[in-house]
Design a protein around this motif. Structure first.
Motif, PDB file in Angstrom:
ATOM      1  N   PHE A  21       0.831  -1.196   0.000  1.00 14.95           N
ATOM      2  CA  PHE A  21       0.000   0.000   0.000  1.00 14.95           C
ATOM      3  C   PHE A  21       0.873   1.256   0.000  1.00 14.95           C
ATOM      4  O   PHE A  21       0.683   2.158  -0.819  1.00 14.95           O
ATOM      5  CB  PHE A  21      -0.927  -0.003   1.220  1.00 14.95           C
ATOM      6  CG  PHE A  21      -1.618   1.304   1.446  1.00 14.95           C
ATOM      7  CD1 PHE A  21      -2.692   1.684   0.657  1.00 14.95           C
ATOM      8  CD2 PHE A  21      -1.184   2.180   2.442  1.00 14.95           C
ATOM      9  CE1 PHE A  21      -3.327   2.895   0.852  1.00 14.95           C
ATOM     10  CE2 PHE A  21      -1.815   3.396   2.650  1.00 14.95           C
ATOM     11  CZ  PHE A  21      -2.890   3.754   1.847  1.00 14.95           C
ATOM     12  N   PHE A  22       1.836   1.328   0.915  1.00 15.87           N
ATOM     13  CA  PHE A  22       2.676   2.520   1.015  1.00 15.87           C
ATOM     14  C   PHE A  22       3.616   2.660  -0.181  1.00 15.87           C
ATOM     15  O   PHE A  22       3.894   3.774  -0.626  1.00 15.87           O
ATOM     16  CB  PHE A  22       3.440   2.538   2.335  1.00 15.87           C
ATOM     17  CG  PHE A  22       2.564   2.860   3.503  1.00 15.87           C
ATOM     18  CD1 PHE A  22       1.987   4.116   3.631  1.00 15.87           C
ATOM     19  CD2 PHE A  22       2.282   1.908   4.467  1.00 15.87           C
ATOM     20  CE1 PHE A  22       1.157   4.421   4.697  1.00 15.87           C
ATOM     21  CE2 PHE A  22       1.461   2.203   5.541  1.00 15.87           C
ATOM     22  CZ  PHE A  22       0.891   3.460   5.655  1.00 15.87           C
ATOM     23  N   TYR A  66       2.976  11.689 -10.032  1.00 18.05           N
ATOM     24  CA  TYR A  66       2.167  12.911 -10.135  1.00 18.05           C
ATOM     25  C   TYR A  66       3.051  14.148 -10.079  1.00 18.05           C
ATOM     26  O   TYR A  66       2.951  15.036 -10.930  1.00 18.05           O
ATOM     27  CB  TYR A  66       1.124  12.958  -9.015  1.00 18.05           C
ATOM     28  CG  TYR A  66       0.291  14.223  -9.063  1.00 18.05           C
ATOM     29  CD1 TYR A  66      -0.819  14.308  -9.877  1.00 18.05           C
ATOM     30  CD2 TYR A  66       0.648  15.345  -8.312  1.00 18.05           C
ATOM     31  CE1 TYR A  66      -1.574  15.465  -9.939  1.00 18.05           C
ATOM     32  CE2 TYR A  66      -0.095  16.504  -8.371  1.00 18.05           C
ATOM     33  CZ  TYR A  66      -1.202  16.555  -9.183  1.00 18.05           C
ATOM     34  OH  TYR A  66      -1.933  17.707  -9.248  1.00 18.05           O
ATOM     35  N   GLY A 105       2.867   1.677  -3.244  1.00 17.95           N
ATOM     36  CA  GLY A 105       2.003   2.168  -4.321  1.00 17.95           C
ATOM     37  C   GLY A 105       1.679   3.637  -4.163  1.00 17.95           C
ATOM     38  O   GLY A 105       1.700   4.407  -5.136  1.00 17.95           O
ATOM     39  N   ARG A 106       1.403   4.043  -2.937  1.00 17.87           N
ATOM     40  CA  ARG A 106       1.107   5.453  -2.666  1.00 17.87           C
ATOM     41  C   ARG A 106       2.310   6.343  -2.984  1.00 17.87           C
ATOM     42  O   ARG A 106       2.170   7.396  -3.615  1.00 17.87           O
ATOM     43  CB  ARG A 106       0.716   5.574  -1.201  1.00 17.87           C
ATOM     44  CG  ARG A 106       0.237   6.908  -0.783  1.00 17.87           C
ATOM     45  CD  ARG A 106      -0.269   6.825   0.640  1.00 17.87           C
ATOM     46  NE  ARG A 106       0.014   8.083   1.285  1.00 17.87           N
ATOM     47  CZ  ARG A 106      -0.156   8.322   2.547  1.00 17.87           C
ATOM     48  NH1 ARG A 106      -0.595   7.370   3.333  1.00 17.87           N
ATOM     49  NH2 ARG A 106       0.108   9.492   3.055  1.00 17.87           N
ATOM     50  N   PHE A 107       3.483   5.901  -2.571  1.00 19.52           N
ATOM     51  CA  PHE A 107       4.701   6.643  -2.868  1.00 19.52           C
ATOM     52  C   PHE A 107       4.932   6.752  -4.372  1.00 19.52           C
ATOM     53  O   PHE A 107       5.241   7.838  -4.887  1.00 19.52           O
ATOM     54  CB  PHE A 107       5.908   5.951  -2.207  1.00 19.52           C
ATOM     55  CG  PHE A 107       7.225   6.530  -2.625  1.00 19.52           C
ATOM     56  CD1 PHE A 107       7.690   7.705  -2.065  1.00 19.52           C
ATOM     57  CD2 PHE A 107       8.001   5.910  -3.599  1.00 19.52           C
ATOM     58  CE1 PHE A 107       8.895   8.251  -2.450  1.00 19.52           C
ATOM     59  CE2 PHE A 107       9.208   6.448  -3.988  1.00 19.52           C
ATOM     60  CZ  PHE A 107       9.659   7.621  -3.417  1.00 19.52           C
ATOM     61  N   THR A 108       4.740   5.657  -5.085  1.00 13.79           N
ATOM     62  CA  THR A 108       4.948   5.643  -6.531  1.00 13.79           C
ATOM     63  C   THR A 108       3.972   6.580  -7.239  1.00 13.79           C
ATOM     64  O   THR A 108       4.379   7.353  -8.121  1.00 13.79           O
ATOM     65  CB  THR A 108       4.796   4.217  -7.082  1.00 13.79           C
ATOM     66  OG1 THR A 108       5.734   3.369  -6.404  1.00 13.79           O
ATOM     67  CG2 THR A 108       5.035   4.156  -8.570  1.00 13.79           C
ATOM     68  N   LEU A 109       2.715   6.543  -6.851  1.00 15.30           N
ATOM     69  CA  LEU A 109       1.727   7.420  -7.486  1.00 15.30           C
ATOM     70  C   LEU A 109       2.036   8.891  -7.227  1.00 15.30           C
ATOM     71  O   LEU A 109       1.928   9.717  -8.134  1.00 15.30           O
ATOM     72  CB  LEU A 109       0.320   7.082  -6.991  1.00 15.30           C
ATOM     73  CG  LEU A 109      -0.254   5.763  -7.491  1.00 15.30           C
ATOM     74  CD1 LEU A 109      -1.598   5.481  -6.827  1.00 15.30           C
ATOM     75  CD2 LEU A 109      -0.393   5.774  -9.003  1.00 15.30           C
ATOM     76  N   ARG A 110       2.428   9.227  -6.006  1.00 13.64           N
ATOM     77  CA  ARG A 110       2.774  10.616  -5.709  1.00 13.64           C
ATOM     78  C   ARG A 110       4.020  11.046  -6.472  1.00 13.64           C
ATOM     79  O   ARG A 110       4.099  12.188  -6.951  1.00 13.64           O
ATOM     80  CB  ARG A 110       2.975  10.807  -4.213  1.00 13.64           C
ATOM     81  CG  ARG A 110       1.673  10.804  -3.471  1.00 13.64           C
ATOM     82  CD  ARG A 110       1.876  11.099  -2.023  1.00 13.64           C
ATOM     83  NE  ARG A 110       0.582  11.173  -1.354  1.00 13.64           N
ATOM     84  CZ  ARG A 110       0.414  11.616  -0.140  1.00 13.64           C
ATOM     85  NH1 ARG A 110       1.435  12.033   0.564  1.00 13.64           N
ATOM     86  NH2 ARG A 110      -0.785  11.632   0.389  1.00 13.64           N
TER      87      ARG A 110
END
Length: 118
Positions: free
Chosen positions: A24-25, A35, A27-32
């Protein structure tokens, strides 16, 4: 794997939960990261907040506030349009002031790196 889960259900449950949290973390890091890589040095627009501009340009938002003589956010962030409404000035004036503040901070950073300071 099933034998391990049967022998050590608590340990395997903790391992599974840890792996899910790590994914989860990550994926969140990668998306940010994706972006913000695509939104670096965005042109200033009325819908933006000073925090967004600071992140986009890699500058301290409070320094932008100080140089552009903007109010420090009290509670939630304000868009440039909301700041213009509060100050009773056109939003283009606030945008111009913010652009000048960004240019000054970038020039200050460039001067600091030429002098050998980080």
């Amino acid at each position: 794997m099933i034998r391990l889960f049967g022998r050590h259900p608590y340990v395997m449950s903790i391992l599974a939960l840890s792996l899910c949290l790590a994914m989860f973390f990550a994926g969140r890091f990668t998306l940010r990261a994706i972006y913000w890589e695509a939104h670096r040095q965005e042109p200033v627009a009325a819908w933006m907040t000073v925090g967004y501009l600071g992140r986009s340009w890699g500058l301290d938002p409070r320094e932008i506030d100080r140089l552009a003589d903007l109010p420090v956010p009290n509670g939630g962030p304000l868009t440039l349009e909301e700041i213009a409404t509060i100050r009773s000035v056109p939003v283009t004036q606030v945008i111009t002031e913010v652009e000048a503040a960004i240019a000054a901070l970038l020039a200050e950073q460039a001067g600091a790196t030429k002098d050998g300071k980080p």
